[in-house]
Design an enzyme around this catalytic site. Structure first.
Site, PDB file in Angstrom:
ATOM      1  NE  ARG A  28      -3.086   0.746  -0.717  1.00 51.83           N
ATOM      2  CZ  ARG A  28      -3.311   0.831  -2.015  1.00 51.83           C
ATOM      3  NH1 ARG A  28      -2.890   1.892  -2.704  1.00 51.83           N
ATOM      4  NH2 ARG A  28      -3.947  -0.129  -2.656  1.00 51.83           N
ATOM      5  CE  LYS A  88      -2.149  28.038  -6.216  1.00 49.90           C
ATOM      6  NZ  LYS A  88      -3.142  28.490  -7.212  1.00 49.90           N
ATOM      7  CE  LYS A 145       0.920  35.374  -6.282  1.00 50.45           C
ATOM      8  NZ  LYS A 145       0.329  34.031  -6.169  1.00 50.45           N
ATOM      9  CD  GLU A 174      -0.470  38.061  -8.644  1.00 53.37           C
ATOM     10  OE1 GLU A 174      -0.587  36.836  -8.536  1.00 53.37           O
ATOM     11  OE2 GLU A 174      -0.949  38.868  -7.827  1.00 53.37           O
ATOM     12  CG  ASP A 208      -3.330  36.373 -11.295  1.00 51.46           C
ATOM     13  OD1 ASP A 208      -3.256  35.134 -11.405  1.00 51.46           O
ATOM     14  OD2 ASP A 208      -4.054  36.940 -10.457  1.00 51.46           O
TER      15      ASP A 208
END
Length: 283
Positions: A103, A138, A170, A200, A221
């Site tokens: 597993r 992410k 950002k 960004e 973006d």
């Protein structure tokens, strides 16, 4: 191009932790009760659907850590495209170890192969354009190195690995710094000469300002393809252009046709479905 393997030291602690989690306090009660000690067996890892393989070294380590007498014979190495029914590898050794590690080995192999498969699907969708498909931060906590490796196995490339290998300014950074100029000037003063600065932008006006301040790359973006094409035209090679935001296999071709250098896709690591791989014994 041949896919360089990851050094074992990079993922051995992850595999050990996963095995300890699964073995718990008493080990594999089912296998220890049912399977005779020393019983030899060979099982095959077989694809049950079309996809791209990634994570065989990780799976092999899971088996070896449970029993060093287990060995894996690879038929389709990482980066290989497989179809339903294709044998990926055979694994042989004491049956107890094979079933105990099964597993954990499959969890890694199916997950990483799923990421490679998802990546390959978007890479294929933008074929013929210069845009590279890149992943993001992410990722599953603790699995970033493995998941980014799987992206490479699928033909994609990697964005920054963490907060420490590039500067990406950002919207919140800009707001808190008091504007784009202040943010970029502070970044330049803080960063070493080897560190790239990406900013960004949401609008073409912002893009003009950022380019004038000398950013190395611009993150465009959530722009529509027509707006992206205009952004590429304005940039005119002065910075690397990266498109981001809600990219799918269906939308990727139009985004790539805009002429951007990179297309960043978060879901290929955080939401890619596993590749279904069987692990079967034949007497």
């Amino acid at each position: 191009m041949e896919l360089p393997p990851l050094p074992t030291v990079m993922f051995e602690p992850l595999v050990r932790a996963a095995l300890v989690e699964d073995l718990g306090r008493a080990g594999d009660l089912t296998t220890d009760a049912v399977v005779p000690v020393g019983f030899p067996a060979e099982l095959t890892l077989t694809a049950r659907q079309q996809g791209v393989v990634a994570g065989l070294d990780v799976a092999a380590l899971a088996f070896r850590l449970v029993d060093p007498a287990i060995s894996m014979q690879v038929e389709r190495p990482d980066g290989s495209v497989v179809g339903a029914g294709d044998v990926i590898a055979s694994v042989s050794g004491p049956a107890r170890g094979l079933l105990t590690a099964e597993r954990t080995a499959l969890n890694f192999l199916c997950h990483l192969s799923g990421i490679a498969t998802a990546t390959a699907s978007i890479v294929e969708a933008v074929k013929g354009h210069k845009a590279q498909i890149v992943c993001t931060r992410k990722t599953t906590p603790g699995l970033r190195a493995l998941e980014k490796y799987a992206v490479r196995a699928g033909g994609g490339s990697n964005h920054r690995f963490g907060l420490d290998d590039a500067i990406l300014i950002k919207d919140n950074h800009i707001a808190i710094a008091g504007g784009v100029r202040s943010a970029i000037e502070r970044a330049r003063a803080h960063a070493g000469h080897m560190v790239k600065v990406e900013v960004e932008v949401d609008t073409l006006d912002q893009l003009e300002e950022v380019l004038a301040l000398g950013a190395d790359a611009v993150l465009l973006d959530n722009m529509a393809p027509a707006q992206l094409a205009r952004a590429v035209e304005i940039t005119a090679g002065r910075a690397i252009t990266e498109a981001s935001g809600r990219v799918t296999r269906e939308t990727a071709p139009a985004i790539a046709a805009s002429g951007v250098d990179l297309i960043s896709v978060g879901w290929i690591t955080h939401s890619a479905p596993v590749l279904d791989i069987g692990f079967d014994y034949s007497p």
